[in-house]
Design an enzyme around this catalytic site. Sequence first.
Site, PDB file in Angstrom:
ATOM      1  N   ASP A 199      -0.655 -10.835  -4.556  1.00 29.69           N
ATOM      2  CA  ASP A 199       0.470  -9.749  -4.883  1.00 29.69           C
ATOM      3  C   ASP A 199       1.750 -10.536  -5.013  1.00 29.69           C
ATOM      4  OD1 ASP A 199       2.233  -7.876  -5.035  1.00 29.69           O
ATOM      5  OD2 ASP A 199       1.613  -6.609  -3.618  1.00 29.69           O
ATOM      6  N   HIS A 212       1.419  -4.292   0.880  1.00 30.34           N
ATOM      7  CA  HIS A 212       2.434  -3.107   0.237  1.00 30.34           C
ATOM      8  C   HIS A 212       1.290  -2.017   0.043  1.00 30.34           C
ATOM      9  CE1 HIS A 212       4.109  -0.485  -2.625  1.00 30.34           C
ATOM     10  NE2 HIS A 212       5.464  -1.065  -2.211  1.00 30.34           N
ATOM     11  N   CYS A 222       6.727   1.021   2.462  1.00 33.64           N
ATOM     12  CA  CYS A 222       5.316   1.304   1.793  1.00 33.64           C
ATOM     13  C   CYS A 222       4.251   0.466   2.425  1.00 33.64           C
ATOM     14  CB  CYS A 222       5.467   0.836   0.120  1.00 33.64           C
ATOM     15  SG  CYS A 222       6.293   2.287  -0.639  1.00 33.64           S
ATOM     16  N   GLN A 245       6.867  -9.639  -4.374  1.00 40.24           N
ATOM     17  CA  GLN A 245       8.134 -10.060  -3.751  1.00 40.24           C
ATOM     18  C   GLN A 245       8.563 -11.894  -4.089  1.00 40.24           C
ATOM     19  OE1 GLN A 245      10.333  -8.487  -2.274  1.00 40.24           O
ATOM     20  NE2 GLN A 245       9.289  -6.360  -2.607  1.00 40.24           N
ATOM     21  N   LYS A 279      11.922  -6.591 -10.042  1.00 41.08           N
ATOM     22  CA  LYS A 279      12.210  -7.315  -8.802  1.00 41.08           C
ATOM     23  C   LYS A 279      12.691  -8.840  -9.279  1.00 41.08           C
ATOM     24  CE  LYS A 279       9.047  -4.696  -6.107  1.00 41.08           C
ATOM     25  NZ  LYS A 279       9.668  -3.892  -5.119  1.00 41.08           N
TER      26      LYS A 279
END
Length: 404
Positions: free
Chosen positions: A198, A120, A362, A201, A224
Amino acid sequence: MFNIEKIRADFPALQQLINGQPLVYLDSAATTQKPRSVISATEQFYARNNANVHRGRHTLSEQATQAYEQARLTVANYFNITASELVWTKGATEAINLVANGLTEQLNDNSTIIISALEHHANIVPWQQLAKRTGAKLLALPLQQNGCFDVQTCVKFIEQHKPSVLAITHASNALGNITDLDPILHAAKRHDAITLVDGAQAALHLQPNLPQLGCDFYVFSAHKMLGPTGLGGLYGRYDRLNSLAVYQTGGEMIETVTLAKTVFRQTPAKFEAGTPNIAAVIAFAAAIDYLTSLSKASVYTHEQIIFNYAAEKLQGIAGVTIYSSLENNIGTLCFNYRDEHPFDIATLLDGYGIAVRSGHHCAQPLMQHLGINGCVRASFALYNNHSDVDLFIAALQNCLELLD
Ligand code: PMP
């Protein structure tokens, strides 16, 4: 026992009509819907418990502080970390920026930062800026044409370039592909690289045990993970976190201030300048309580059943190209139909009450890698059911007929 109907009933937003049709929400990768307990925790805070945290001597402030710090513990437990290793931020984006900025003094023009084309933009741009500030080299891990990593190639690449920093996604926001992190993180650690994962998600779907994962930093966004917007978190292994230069300065993060000099509070407080998003932190703990009240294994199994059902149906439509890996996926399907514009497909689907996302997600370097400008993304979460998939596929077939 996983009761999908009961779960759906816990999410008020799912009970509405959109454009006269029952909402089919397939945009959880952008943000998840919120269970009633999260909405009431927010309301309860503002209606009854609202006060600023820390330093207040009155009862309400003490109660707010207690709830706020208890929430830090709840979220820390979810990741199997300690509260002193968890910094509140306003999202995954701010958490990555905090680390990238905090590393400025630790890097120089002999350093190498490794990222990937799967990331992202939030896990690309802060590292580009860090490279610019320090003169460090910025490299991308090799990615196979299909958007998956070949682990052996990645390990060799890391061994060849001996990075000071490796920043990589746990799961792609565009494709949903899960990264096989173990060998990649091990290779980076052999060279004493600082590793950041990261988890924006993955944190919801994989419920990772962070010490076991073994990265130095892990970032996530509450919105999220069934929680409120405007809040995220940074896990940092204590010594690594403590070694970062402070990001923002001001109130809350200080021990003492004179006009000549300031002494900062200890980690993690020294990274939390200003009044925090207290209501969001408390509501996020309600989201985590909701998630952990369900069996992790049955949530994951349900999500995979729905994902596989949708993937199979989508594969059956002639002219559809699926970009997502159908194995090791958190539940995201990225696709195009012939050379139709993804915006058109998403707009037509909206007429049927189907919420999907379209565009570059993104992740422009990934789109460039795949040789496309964008795609349609249908992303699933624990509250989706077979009927959502049936309605989505039927509506999609109608839309595609219209476009043909
Ligand atoms: N990384 C990934 C993989 C994401 O999906 C997102 C959000 N789409 C982010 C980082 C940034 O998260 P936020 O916008 O909540 O800061």
